[in-house]
Design a protein around this motif. Structure first.
Motif, mmCIF file in Angstrom:
data_model
loop_
_atom_site.group_PDB
_atom_site.id
_atom_site.type_symbol
_atom_site.label_atom_id
_atom_site.label_comp_id
_atom_site.label_asym_id
_atom_site.label_seq_id
_atom_site.Cartn_x
_atom_site.Cartn_y
_atom_site.Cartn_z
ATOM 1 N N ARG A 43 0.835 -1.212 0.000
ATOM 2 C CA ARG A 43 0.000 0.000 0.000
ATOM 3 C C ARG A 43 0.862 1.252 0.000
ATOM 4 O O ARG A 43 0.542 2.249 -0.650
ATOM 5 C CB ARG A 43 -0.935 -0.001 1.212
ATOM 6 N N CYS A 44 1.956 1.215 0.736
ATOM 7 C CA CYS A 44 2.830 2.384 0.816
ATOM 8 C C CYS A 44 3.651 2.569 -0.451
ATOM 9 O O CYS A 44 3.966 3.689 -0.844
ATOM 10 C CB CYS A 44 3.771 2.257 2.011
ATOM 11 N N GLN A 80 -1.441 5.052 -1.758
ATOM 12 C CA GLN A 80 -1.168 5.642 -0.445
ATOM 13 C C GLN A 80 -1.940 6.950 -0.259
ATOM 14 O O GLN A 80 -2.556 7.186 0.787
ATOM 15 C CB GLN A 80 0.335 5.902 -0.300
ATOM 16 N N LEU A 109 -2.586 3.485 7.245
ATOM 17 C CA LEU A 109 -1.864 2.570 6.357
ATOM 18 C C LEU A 109 -1.589 1.215 7.001
ATOM 19 O O LEU A 109 -1.007 0.330 6.374
ATOM 20 C CB LEU A 109 -0.549 3.208 5.910
ATOM 21 N N GLU A 118 4.445 12.155 1.669
ATOM 22 C CA GLU A 118 4.469 10.707 1.479
ATOM 23 C C GLU A 118 4.966 10.005 2.726
ATOM 24 O O GLU A 118 5.623 10.605 3.589
ATOM 25 C CB GLU A 118 5.318 10.304 0.278
#
Length: 407
Positions: free
Chosen positions: A110-111, A117, A257, A279
């Motif tokens: 996912r990251c 993200q 996350l 991010e």
């Protein structure tokens, strides 16, 4: 009795050798698995065992680790992105296969994809810049028009600021889009470009271990369109309210996350509306970040990360409190490096903790607008920010080089 080993998947230009040294201090035998071990000079210098293997293939890594287990007891597995951004997710799956400590593979995936993200963080209410996903030049142009210039244009998957540029106008937007979609930029998958509104304000880098915020660094990129860090300061000079709000939004990122195992690095900017997340990376920051932390408070984050990887308890207690700063040395032109010196003199300046040069004479210098542009760095630490910066300036002034431009 078999010797305990730690497997390092791929290497890292700035902190790879630090992992080797920390592993050996913990009584471990570090072994590097890489698609091309020769790209990491420190492996040969340190005489470390390195095995050539396709690190993008999980089955190839499993087969090699099984072979190594005939000789060693594998205590843990970790590593770096290398040439393929899928490697961190592969590492987490490798840990899961061998029942070793490691992060959740789904969370790492996912990251890794910045668009995914962004979607997850935005749905969770985390403050984010406006963004669009683009697959071609028309999409990029349309996205920039909807968001409004200036915008950041970057690959949806990548690290080290590779392919990232701030575009102030239509010409810059067109130029960078052509670069990303042309032959010079290498995509390992279908081109996916993230276009996001430029969040204006001071840039901060948040360092976390597990669910604990260890510290916040200030990052200065200067006034250029590429995001090459020029100076880092740890800890950042923040008010109590700024620190609290950055802490709150950082912990919200972890929850959204579903990450919180091991190190995490969060990049954000402080805007007129407060912190805006750029991010989230489920890893230690590279560059000079671990060395800054050690100079500022005496904690070896790399050693503590390895302890976590092998299932031991970490210790993040601070040994002292200073203000540390790093200056990144960036050449001002492309060409052949004739000579570079002054590093010994700079290292002798009181309160300079480290001077490192990445290049030697006759090295071709080709600036790329990312982390690879650095030819070295200097770190200084003292009890006072103004004093640290003064020390840093003295040391930087002692470094000099000559570059003959290419014909």
């Amino acid at each position: 009795m078999a010797r305990r080993a730690i497997i390092l998947i791929e290497g890292h230009r700035s902190i790879g050798s630090l992992y080797l040294n920390a592993a050996e201090r913990l009584g471990l035998c570090p072994i590097t698995l890489s698609a091309d071990p020769t790209q990491y000079d420190y492996l040969a210098v340190e005489g470390i065992e390195a095995v050539r293997v396709d690190t993008s293939k999980l089955h190839a890594l499993i087969r090699e680790c099984c072979r190594l287990r005939e000789t060693y007891e594998i205590a843990g597995i970790t590593g770096f992105s290398g040439l393929d951004e899928s490697v961190p997710a592969t590492i987490s799956k490798l840990c899961r296969h061998f029942d070793l400590p490691g992060p959740n593979p789904a969370s790492i995936e996912r990251c890794r994809d910045k668009f995914t993200q962004h979607q997850i963080l935005a749905r969770a209410g985390v403050p984010m810049p406006a963004y669009h996903l683009a697959a071609n030049a028309t999409d990029v142009k349309r996205s920039a028009a909807e968001i409004g210039l200036p915008v950041i244009v970057k690959p949806a998957v990548g690290s080290g600021s590779r392919g990232v540029r701030l575009c102030h106008n239509a010409d810059e937007l067109t130029e960078h889009t052509h670069y990303l979609l042309g032959e010079d930029y290498i995509w390992l998958s279908s081109p996916r470009i993230l276009v996001e509104k430029f969040a204006q304000g001071p840039h901060y880098s948040v360092e976390l271990m597990g669910n604990e915020i260890f510290g916040i660094a200030a990052v200065d990129f200067g006034n250029n369109s590429h995001f090459v860090g020029l100076e880092y300061t740890f800890p950042a000079a923040l008010t109590a309210d700024e620190h609290r709000r950055i802490t709150d939004v950082s912990l919200s990122c972890l929850q959204a996350l579903d990450i919180g195992w091991g190190p995490t690095n969060i990049d954000l900017r402080w805007t007129d509306n407060g912190p805006v997340v750029i991010e989230v990376n489920p890893r230690l920051a590279g560059g000079t970040s671990p060395q800054l932390v050690q100079a500022a408070c005496g904690v070896d984050l790399i050693k503590e990360h390895i302890k976590l990887v092998i299932g031991c308890e970490w210790d993040l207690r601070k040994r002292h409190s200073q203000i540390a700063a790093a200056r990144i040395l960036i050449p001002d032109c492309d060409g052949t490096l004739d000579w570079i010196d002054g590093d010994d003199e700079a290292a002798a300046v009181p309160s300079v903790t480290e001077v490192k040069l990445h290049v030697v004479p006759k090295t071709p210098i080709v600036r790329k607008g990312d982390f690879r542009d650095s030819v070295g760095y200097i770190i200084a630490a003292s009890p006072d920010l103004a004093q640290t910066r003064s020390i840093l300036e003295r040391a930087v002034d002692l470094i000099d080089w000559s570059i003959t431009p290419f014909v």
